[in-house]
Design a protein around this motif. Structure first.
Motif, short mmCIF file in Angstrom:
data_model
loop_
_atom_site.label_atom_id
_atom_site.label_comp_id
_atom_site.label_asym_id
_atom_site.label_seq_id
_atom_site.Cartn_x
_atom_site.Cartn_y
_atom_site.Cartn_z
N ARG A 148 0.82 -1.21 0.00
CA ARG A 148 0.00 0.00 0.00
C ARG A 148 0.85 1.26 0.00
O ARG A 148 0.32 2.37 0.06
N TYR A 149 2.15 1.09 -0.09
CA TYR A 149 3.06 2.24 -0.07
C TYR A 149 3.05 2.89 -1.46
O TYR A 149 3.06 2.20 -2.48
N PRO A 150 3.01 4.22 -1.51
CA PRO A 150 2.97 4.90 -2.81
C PRO A 150 4.13 4.49 -3.72
O PRO A 150 5.28 4.47 -3.30
N GLY A 151 3.78 4.13 -4.95
CA GLY A 151 4.81 3.79 -5.92
C GLY A 151 5.14 2.32 -6.03
O GLY A 151 5.94 1.92 -6.87
N VAL A 152 4.53 1.47 -5.19
CA VAL A 152 4.84 0.04 -5.22
C VAL A 152 3.95 -0.68 -6.23
O VAL A 152 2.74 -0.49 -6.26
N ASP A 153 4.59 -1.51 -7.04
CA ASP A 153 3.87 -2.39 -7.96
C ASP A 153 3.47 -3.64 -7.18
O ASP A 153 4.31 -4.48 -6.87
N THR A 154 2.22 -3.76 -6.86
CA THR A 154 1.76 -4.86 -6.00
C THR A 154 1.91 -6.22 -6.66
O THR A 154 1.87 -7.25 -5.99
N ASN A 155 2.10 -6.24 -7.98
CA ASN A 155 2.30 -7.50 -8.68
C ASN A 155 3.76 -7.90 -8.79
O ASN A 155 4.08 -8.91 -9.41
N SER A 156 4.63 -7.10 -8.19
CA SER A 156 6.07 -7.36 -8.24
C SER A 156 6.66 -7.30 -6.83
O SER A 156 7.49 -6.46 -6.52
N LEU A 157 6.18 -8.21 -5.99
CA LEU A 157 6.63 -8.24 -4.60
C LEU A 157 7.47 -9.48 -4.35
O LEU A 157 7.03 -10.61 -4.60
N GLY A 158 8.68 -9.27 -3.83
CA GLY A 158 9.55 -10.37 -3.45
C GLY A 158 9.80 -10.36 -1.96
O GLY A 158 9.41 -9.43 -1.25
N VAL A 159 10.47 -11.40 -1.48
CA VAL A 159 10.78 -11.49 -0.06
C VAL A 159 12.17 -12.07 0.10
O VAL A 159 12.60 -12.93 -0.68
N LEU A 160 12.88 -11.59 1.10
CA LEU A 160 14.19 -12.11 1.48
C LEU A 160 14.20 -12.33 2.98
O LEU A 160 13.94 -11.42 3.76
N GLY A 161 14.50 -13.55 3.40
CA GLY A 161 14.60 -13.86 4.82
C GLY A 161 16.02 -14.25 5.17
O GLY A 161 16.64 -15.06 4.47
N ILE A 162 16.54 -13.69 6.25
CA ILE A 162 17.92 -13.94 6.67
C ILE A 162 17.91 -14.70 7.99
O ILE A 162 17.22 -14.32 8.93
N CYS A 163 18.70 -15.77 8.06
CA CYS A 163 18.83 -16.58 9.28
C CYS A 163 17.45 -17.07 9.72
O CYS A 163 16.72 -17.66 8.95
N GLY A 164 17.07 -16.79 10.98
CA GLY A 164 15.74 -17.20 11.44
C GLY A 164 14.65 -16.61 10.58
O GLY A 164 13.63 -17.26 10.32
N GLY A 165 14.87 -15.38 10.12
CA GLY A 165 13.91 -14.76 9.20
C GLY A 165 13.76 -15.54 7.92
O GLY A 165 12.72 -15.48 7.26
N GLY A 166 14.81 -16.30 7.55
CA GLY A 166 14.72 -17.15 6.37
C GLY A 166 13.78 -18.31 6.57
O GLY A 166 12.98 -18.65 5.69
N GLY A 167 13.86 -18.95 7.74
CA GLY A 167 12.94 -20.04 8.04
C GLY A 167 11.50 -19.56 8.08
O GLY A 167 10.59 -20.21 7.54
N TYR A 168 11.30 -18.40 8.69
CA TYR A 168 9.94 -17.86 8.77
C TYR A 168 9.44 -17.39 7.41
O TYR A 168 8.25 -17.46 7.11
N THR A 169 10.36 -16.95 6.56
CA THR A 169 9.99 -16.56 5.20
C THR A 169 9.50 -17.75 4.40
O THR A 169 8.51 -17.66 3.66
N LEU A 170 10.18 -18.89 4.55
CA LEU A 170 9.71 -20.09 3.86
C LEU A 170 8.29 -20.44 4.26
O LEU A 170 7.45 -20.80 3.43
N LYS A 171 8.01 -20.32 5.55
CA LYS A 171 6.67 -20.64 6.04
C LYS A 171 5.64 -19.62 5.52
O LYS A 171 4.53 -20.00 5.10
N ALA A 172 5.99 -18.33 5.55
CA ALA A 172 5.06 -17.30 5.08
C ALA A 172 4.74 -17.47 3.60
O ALA A 172 3.59 -17.31 3.17
N ALA A 173 5.76 -17.81 2.82
CA ALA A 173 5.58 -17.93 1.38
C ALA A 173 4.77 -19.14 0.98
O ALA A 173 4.22 -19.21 -0.13
N GLN A 174 4.66 -20.11 1.87
CA GLN A 174 3.85 -21.29 1.57
C GLN A 174 2.39 -20.91 1.32
O GLN A 174 1.71 -21.52 0.49
#
Length: 353
Positions: A148-174
């Motif tokens: 919802r941030y001005p200027g963001v293409d909502t159809n072009s969203l990626g994610v990067l998770g680092i360390c523990g954030g990486g494990g949680y990213t895998l779960k979120a992306a499921q």
């Protein structure tokens, strides 16, 4: 009001939560106005350069503190791809999550790095609650905000998770298909490690540790003291004696070279009830997005990336990128390894976003 005590695994001593806040935030602020502790961090917003925007938003009633990075050519009338960056366990947005968010913004992406609920500058009580469901929800919440941030293409969203954030990213992306491309760096499966110990070193004590977590929750429910597990402070001698690269270099990173008053290795003992029954690699077949997983060739955590990667059987495409010579923590900050990771991420996101 509940009283707080901490169980410090390494030092084997009892401290109050105030110990974690012993370092003055003023020292960090003197180094950077946004309290960013990584090399080359933004120090002021200037036209024609990457800008940083401290923001706050509510997620399930909790105030989340985040940084949004906008690229040099940003204007809210154009459409830019965006990346959500999830920080490591014990980490905050001002450390490696911010570094990667800034580097991606330098390449033309709008990025967001937020402190997890109950941690860092975000709200939530008891402090340092570390439940997987919360960390996964944090990632969904960053997606809610940045799309919802001005200027963001909502159809072009990626994610990067680092360390523990990486494990949680895998779960979120499921489940969260707003993420069109999924990447991890030095992925750490928090549930597996809290359950089995690092490198499966504590399998024999699983039931004993579950009992301790149960007792801690019972004590909290009765209005008693909140018990904390982890490390609140550490001496140079203790760091030197730490045998694994992950923890020795992690202590150096978080308590010496990239220290920040909002960062801590503490977590509530009662969180173990949730952590020990959770696993980042369950339902990996639900990830149908393109997947990139990166880990250092010398990382003693690489076995977790290998395990998760093998289970991603339905990913649209998947690649395991090994950063030659890097350990887990070195991928957080060492320029030659960060450079390799960022270049790979840019290739990945360019193709898939």
């Amino acid at each position: 009001m509940k009283k707080i005590t901490s169980v410090i695994v390494l030092a084997m001593s009892m401290v109050t939560l105030d110990t974690v806040k012993a370092q003055s935030p003023q020292k960090v602020r003197q180094q950077n106005p946004y309290t960013l502790v990584y090399e080359g961090a933004v120090t002021k917003n200037e036209k024609g350069k990457v800008n940083i925007h401290p923001v706050k938003y509510k997620l399930n009633g909790i105030v989340i503190a985040a940084h949004v990075y906008t690229p040099a050519n940003y204007n809210d009338n154009s459409k830019f791809p965006a990346i959500v960056v999830a920080h490591p366990n014990g980490g905050i947005k001002e450390q490696t999550a911010g570094l990667y968010a800034q580097r991606l913004a330098e390449a033309g992406y709008i990025t967001i790095a937020a402190d997890a609920a109950y941690q860092g500058a975000s709200g939530g009580e008891p402090r340092h609650t570390d439940k997987p469901a919360n960390r996964v929800e944090d990632i969904h919440g960053m997606a809610d905000y940045i799309t919802r941030y001005p200027g963001v293409d909502t159809n072009s969203l990626g994610v990067l998770g680092i360390c523990g954030g990486g494990g949680y990213t895998l779960k979120a992306a499921q489940s969260d298909k707003r993420f069109k491309a999924v990447a991890t760096l030095s992925m750490f499966n928090s549930g597996e490690v809290r359950r089995n110990g690092f490198q499966n070193s504590q399998v024999a004590t699983i039931q004993e540790r579950l009992q301790k977590a149960t007792d801690a929750r019972e004590q909290e429910a009765a209005g008693g003291k909140i018990i904390y597990a982890g490390v609140a402070s550490i001496t140079d001698e203790e760091i030197a004696k730490t045998s694994t690269d992950l923890y020795r270099e992690g202590y150096e990173y978080y308590y010496r070279t990239h220290t920040h008053p909002n960062s801590t290795f503490l977590y509530t003992m009662s969180s173990m009830l949730d952590l020990m029954t959770w696993d980042a690699t369950t339902n990996m077949d639900l990830i149908n997005q393109p997947l990139l997983m990166m880990a250092g060739s010398k990382a003693d955590t690489k076995y977790m990336t290998d395990e998760a990667f093998s289970k991603a059987t339905n990913a649209k495409s998947k690649e395991l990128f090994v950063i030659d010579g890097a350990t887990h923590i070195q991928s957080y900050w060492k320029p030659e390894y960060v450079g390799q990771a960022v270049n790979k991420l840019l290739q990945f996101y360019k193709v898939n976003l």
